[in-house]
Design a protein around this motif. Structure first.
Motif, PDB file in Angstrom:
ATOM      1  N   LEU A 131      37.730  50.728  85.375  1.00 50.55           N
ATOM      2  CA  LEU A 131      38.329  51.989  84.937  1.00 50.55           C
ATOM      3  C   LEU A 131      39.372  52.484  85.937  1.00 50.55           C
ATOM      4  N   VAL A 132      39.040  52.409  87.227  1.00 48.58           N
ATOM      5  CA  VAL A 132      39.998  52.811  88.250  1.00 48.58           C
ATOM      6  C   VAL A 132      41.245  51.922  88.190  1.00 48.58           C
ATOM      7  N   HIS A 133      41.011  50.625  88.025  1.00 49.19           N
ATOM      8  CA  HIS A 133      42.121  49.670  87.908  1.00 49.19           C
ATOM      9  C   HIS A 133      43.014  50.025  86.720  1.00 49.19           C
ATOM     10  N   GLU A 134      42.366  50.345  85.579  1.00 47.08           N
ATOM     11  CA  GLU A 134      43.122  50.662  84.370  1.00 47.08           C
ATOM     12  C   GLU A 134      43.995  51.903  84.562  1.00 47.08           C
ATOM     13  N   HIS A 135      43.492  52.882  85.295  1.00 46.37           N
ATOM     14  CA  HIS A 135      44.210  54.142  85.473  1.00 46.37           C
ATOM     15  C   HIS A 135      45.157  54.125  86.675  1.00 46.37           C
ATOM     16  N   TYR A 136      45.176  53.034  87.416  1.00 40.92           N
ATOM     17  CA  TYR A 136      45.983  53.024  88.646  1.00 40.92           C
ATOM     18  C   TYR A 136      47.467  52.888  88.327  1.00 40.92           C
ATOM     19  N   CYS A 137      48.235  53.861  88.817  1.00 39.72           N
ATOM     20  CA  CYS A 137      49.694  53.835  88.651  1.00 39.72           C
ATOM     21  C   CYS A 137      50.380  54.202  89.962  1.00 39.72           C
ATOM     22  N   GLY A 138      49.804  53.703  91.051  1.00 38.53           N
ATOM     23  CA  GLY A 138      50.420  53.939  92.351  1.00 38.53           C
ATOM     24  C   GLY A 138      49.757  54.984  93.204  1.00 38.53           C
ATOM     25  N   ASP A 139      48.784  55.748  92.642  1.00 33.43           N
ATOM     26  CA  ASP A 139      48.061  56.750  93.430  1.00 33.43           C
ATOM     27  C   ASP A 139      46.575  56.611  93.157  1.00 33.43           C
ATOM     28  N   ILE A 140      45.832  56.162  94.153  1.00 29.72           N
ATOM     29  CA  ILE A 140      44.421  55.850  93.951  1.00 29.72           C
ATOM     30  C   ILE A 140      43.592  57.106  93.699  1.00 29.72           C
ATOM     31  N   LEU A 141      43.974  58.253  94.273  1.00 29.58           N
ATOM     32  CA  LEU A 141      43.235  59.487  94.026  1.00 29.58           C
ATOM     33  C   LEU A 141      43.299  59.874  92.552  1.00 29.58           C
ATOM     34  N   THR A 142      44.485  59.826  91.974  1.00 30.81           N
ATOM     35  CA  THR A 142      44.640  60.151  90.554  1.00 30.81           C
ATOM     36  C   THR A 142      43.852  59.190  89.683  1.00 30.81           C
ATOM     37  N   ALA A 143      43.875  57.913  90.049  1.00 31.07           N
ATOM     38  CA  ALA A 143      43.146  56.904  89.271  1.00 31.07           C
ATOM     39  C   ALA A 143      41.643  57.168  89.288  1.00 31.07           C
ATOM     40  N   VAL A 144      41.099  57.490  90.474  1.00 23.56           N
ATOM     41  CA  VAL A 144      39.669  57.769  90.575  1.00 23.56           C
ATOM     42  C   VAL A 144      39.313  59.039  89.805  1.00 23.56           C
ATOM     43  N   HIS A 145      40.150  60.063  89.927  1.00 31.65           N
ATOM     44  CA  HIS A 145      39.887  61.311  89.213  1.00 31.65           C
ATOM     45  C   HIS A 145      39.826  61.069  87.705  1.00 31.65           C
ATOM     46  N   ASN A 146      40.790  60.339  87.187  1.00 32.99           N
ATOM     47  CA  ASN A 146      40.819  60.069  85.745  1.00 32.99           C
ATOM     48  C   ASN A 146      39.656  59.184  85.313  1.00 32.99           C
ATOM     49  N   ALA A 147      39.294  58.234  86.154  1.00 39.98           N
ATOM     50  CA  ALA A 147      38.187  57.335  85.812  1.00 39.98           C
ATOM     51  C   ALA A 147      36.864  58.089  85.789  1.00 39.98           C
ATOM     52  N   THR A 148      36.611  58.935  86.784  1.00 36.59           N
ATOM     53  CA  THR A 148      35.316  59.628  86.856  1.00 36.59           C
ATOM     54  C   THR A 148      35.127  60.622  85.715  1.00 36.59           C
ATOM     55  N   ARG A 149      36.223  61.105  85.155  1.00 32.88           N
ATOM     56  CA  ARG A 149      36.099  62.023  84.013  1.00 32.88           C
ATOM     57  C   ARG A 149      35.529  61.325  82.789  1.00 32.88           C
ATOM     58  N   MET A 150      35.525  59.998  82.785  1.00 32.51           N
ATOM     59  CA  MET A 150      34.996  59.240  81.653  1.00 32.51           C
ATOM     60  C   MET A 150      33.545  58.826  81.861  1.00 32.51           C
ATOM     61  N   LEU A 151      33.007  59.092  83.063  1.00 33.05           N
ATOM     62  CA  LEU A 151      31.665  58.629  83.399  1.00 33.05           C
ATOM     63  C   LEU A 151      30.611  59.655  83.022  1.00 33.05           C
ATOM     64  N   GLN A 152      29.493  59.172  82.485  1.00 34.00           N
ATOM     65  CA  GLN A 152      28.324  60.000  82.227  1.00 34.00           C
ATOM     66  C   GLN A 152      27.172  59.447  83.051  1.00 34.00           C
ATOM     67  N   GLY A 153      26.466  60.337  83.737  1.00 32.68           N
ATOM     68  CA  GLY A 153      25.355  59.882  84.572  1.00 32.68           C
ATOM     69  C   GLY A 153      25.516  60.372  85.992  1.00 32.68           C
ATOM     70  N   ALA A 154      24.905  59.642  86.910  1.00 36.19           N
ATOM     71  CA  ALA A 154      24.915  60.028  88.317  1.00 36.19           C
ATOM     72  C   ALA A 154      25.688  58.993  89.114  1.00 36.19           C
ATOM     73  N   TYR A 155      26.468  59.475  90.081  1.00 33.78           N
ATOM     74  CA  TYR A 155      27.191  58.520  90.915  1.00 33.78           C
ATOM     75  C   TYR A 155      27.623  59.173  92.223  1.00 33.78           C
ATOM     76  N   ALA A 156      27.659  58.353  93.236  1.00 28.66           N
ATOM     77  CA  ALA A 156      28.419  58.615  94.456  1.00 28.66           C
ATOM     78  C   ALA A 156      29.188  57.328  94.682  1.00 28.66           C
ATOM     79  N   ILE A 157      30.505  57.417  94.844  1.00 29.62           N
ATOM     80  CA  ILE A 157      31.317  56.209  94.963  1.00 29.62           C
ATOM     81  C   ILE A 157      32.291  56.340  96.126  1.00 29.62           C
ATOM     82  N   ALA A 158      32.648  55.184  96.653  1.00 31.25           N
ATOM     83  CA  ALA A 158      33.751  55.076  97.609  1.00 31.25           C
ATOM     84  C   ALA A 158      34.653  53.960  97.095  1.00 31.25           C
ATOM     85  N   VAL A 159      35.944  54.234  97.076  1.00 30.46           N
ATOM     86  CA  VAL A 159      36.911  53.325  96.460  1.00 30.46           C
ATOM     87  C   VAL A 159      38.069  53.089  97.428  1.00 30.46           C
ATOM     88  N   MET A 160      38.511  51.838  97.520  1.00 33.27           N
ATOM     89  CA  MET A 160      39.739  51.554  98.259  1.00 33.27           C
ATOM     90  C   MET A 160      40.629  50.641  97.423  1.00 33.27           C
TER      91      MET A 160
END
Length: 605
Positions: A131-160
């Motif tokens: 999901l992060v890969h799909e949303h990535y357009c040059g800014d990893i913060l934006t990609a993670v934000h958009n990806a997490t909005r699609m998630l249901q459940g519990a998570y703590a993540i670290a992404v690089m």
């Protein structure tokens, strides 16, 4: 459960990541891994062995980089195999580590497959990476934000991201994540203990937060994407917290630390410099007529023990509820209720959910009894009592349990005093007894050689039965839990009066029966229950207060405890049962601090 360490350092971050993983081993895991950005590419090492093996493997390939993420995994989705070990990659661009469970991963997986993404693991985590890969357009913060909005459940993540070295993004929803700021870098971890030595200042992320670590800069966004400021906390940890010293295992160390932990917990309320600022004022409890305590495992048994204290000292109806069951019950408020959430970590997913459930039903009087002052549970409750157990590394809880008992006892006395059921002189007497408790606990610890002799007689057993009555019935449950957790012997705790209603059918000379026998009002009843065991050829192992008058008879082993310690007697007896479980496990050669299939902090349902 599971552990995250990640960050951006001013030097090679691999040693800090690996040290953090070692500190998280207490949570339990079946695989581990580390990935860094090295010379323009993401490189990783994963293993199904311990962190020490991961360290050797990383050294063998000269893993080196200033930006990295690392993980200890406790399998939920997918077996413990290398392909399911974290970090999880999406192509060569995105790397993710994740704690928690994504409930809608199947739907997301189908959607991503339709878009051409190939899955190489059985994990729900791989959905996040793609999901992060799909949303990535040059800014990893934006990609993670958009990806997490699609998630249901519990998570703590670290992404690089390979294309943005010097940057790590974190996000949390339902699982804990803390930012650590040190002289050599900025880090993310599942708890502060993982970053001892690497960070001095910490920021606990709130539900829905994202954090952008870029070099030395830290930016936090809320779930709406708006910049926010979170409180920074300074912690000082002593090196001895993470060292075994003269002990064989952390569990043994923590058993012997209990007198000091209990003394600190008592002093936090009664000492010259009290620091229980979160405790309710006495008048705030005046109208309470019901107490509901929420907890899991050992914490539930602490609550179960305390039920008798609240009823006896405060004359309030009290019940202990298993959080994982209670959260799905139809809630009926009895009115004027104090809800007490009991947890070592303050991040126990089921207890947090049960607490939120009661709050959604209108309960406003909520109090956390917890060992971690900055935990989600403490922040969620109106009041708090912070136990002073210090870091507990062994998965099987010991000092957290006894400090919980002390906290609950003090709360019951305070309520009883406020409600007029405990006089001023009686309250002072109980506090004197509390002050004497650490020395009484040392007296029990001095019986370790006798307990080791019991262990020699028990360690080859396949089953064991623990018996107690009154407030000692939960102690029997806790004794059985400790034995099964670390020795893998099947053990059950029962109210002794229930023997003839079923369990007596199990009693033979192959079934050891461990009895906790205080010199209380139920002793004569308990003696009858013990005779029932002896009459069936059962082997009795009895922890008896020195003033019970019990003597060794045929078919019985006896350890004399100190004289009856009144209502606090359960605290002394459980220390002996902890030692028994520990020494049985030593003889059986199990992995005592990290028992199979178990995790220290259960942050998923």
């Amino acid at each position: 459960m599971c552990g995250i360490v990640a960050g951006v350092a001013q030097r090679n971050i691999v040693p800090s990541l690996l040290e953090g993983l070692k500190r998280l081993e207490y949570r339990g895991y079946d695989s581990c891994g580390v990935a860094v950005l090295q010379r323009g590419e993401a490189r990783r090492v994963r293993t199904l062995s311990r962190v020490c093996t991961l360290e050797a493997d990383a050294r063998a390939i000269d893993l080196d980089g200033a930006t990295g993420i690392a993980h200890t995994r406790w399998a939920t989705h997918g077996m413990p195999v290398i392909d399911n070990a974290h970090p999880i990659f999406s192509g060569e661009l995105i790397a993710v580590v994740h704690n928690g469970i994504i409930e809608n991963h199947e739907q997301l997986r189908q959607s991503l497959r339709a878009k051409g993404y190939v899955f190489t693991s059985q994990t729900d985590t791989e959905v996040i990476a793609h999901l992060v890969h799909e949303h990535y357009c040059g800014d990893i913060l934006t990609a993670v934000h958009n990806a997490t909005r699609m998630l249901q459940g519990a998570y703590a993540i670290a992404v690089m991201c390979r294309d943005e070295p010097g940057r790590v993004i974190g996000a949390r929803q339902g699982s804990p994540l803390v930012v650590g700021i040190g002289k050599e870098g900025v880090f993310l971890a599942s708890d502060t203990f993982a970053l001892a030595g690497s960070a001095e200042r910490f920021i606990y992320l709130e539900e829905g937060d994202l954090v952008d670590i870029e070099g030395k800069d830290v930016k936090i966004l809320d779930k709406e994407g708006q910049a926010v400021t979170r409180r920074e906390i300074a912690f000082v940890r002593h090196a001895s917290d993470a060292e075994l010293g003269a002990y064989r295992h952390f569990m043994q160390k923590e058993i012997f630390e209990q007198p000091v932990a209990v003394a600190r917990t008592i002093a936090s309320v009664t000492g010259r410099e009290t620091h229980q600022a979160g405790m309710p004022k006495p008048e705030e409890l005046a109208e309470v007529t019901n107490v509901v305590m929420l907890g899991c495992g050992t914490s539930h048994y602490a609550a179960l023990t305390a039920c008798g204290w609240f009823e006896h000292f405060a004359n309030v109806a009290a019940r202990a509820e298993i959080s994982s069951e209670y959260r799905y019950r139809d809630y009926v408020s009895p009115g004027n209720t104090l809800v007490v959430a009991v947890s070592q970590s303050g991040e126990t997913a089921d207890t947090l959910a049960a607490l939120r459930y009661t709050q959604s039903m209108g309960e406003q009087r909520t109090l956390a009894i917890c060992n971690v002052a900055a935990s989600a549970m403490v922040r969620q409750c109106r009041w708090s009592f912070i136990t002073e157990a210090g870091p507990e590394v062994g998965v099987a809880s010991t000092k957290a349990f006894t400090t919980q008992l002390v906290a609950l006892f003090m709360l019951a006395i305070q309520m009883g005093k406020q409600r007029g059921h405990v006089s001023e002189s009686e309250a002072e007497s109980y506090m004197r007894q509390l002050t004497a408790l650490p020395d009484a606990m040392r007296n029990v610890l001095a019986r370790e050689p006798e307990i080791m002799a019991w262990a020699e007689a028990l360690y080859q057993s396949d089953h064991a039965l623990f018996l107690g009555r009154g407030t000692h019935y939960p102690i029997a449950l806790e004794g059985a839990l400790k034995l099964k957790e670390i020795s893998y012997i099947h053990a059950e705790g029962y109210p002794a009066g229930e023997l003839k209603h079923g369990p007596l059918a199990l009693v033979t000379d192959a079934m050891p029966v461990i009895v906790t026998a205080p010199n209380d009002a139920l002793l004569h009843k308990l003696k009858s229950n013990m005779e029932e065991v002896r009459a069936r050829g059962g082997r009795l192992f009895v922890l008896a207060d020195s003033d019970t008058g019990l003597t060794v008879e045929s078919g019985m082993r006896l350890i004399h405890m100190p004289a009856w310690f009144g209502a606090l007697s359960p605290v002394l007896h459980v220390v002996a049962l902890q030692l028994l479980a520990y020494h049985v496990a030593c003889l059986r050669g199990t992995d005592i601090d990290k028992p199979r299939n178990l995790a220290k902090s259960v942050t998923v349902e």
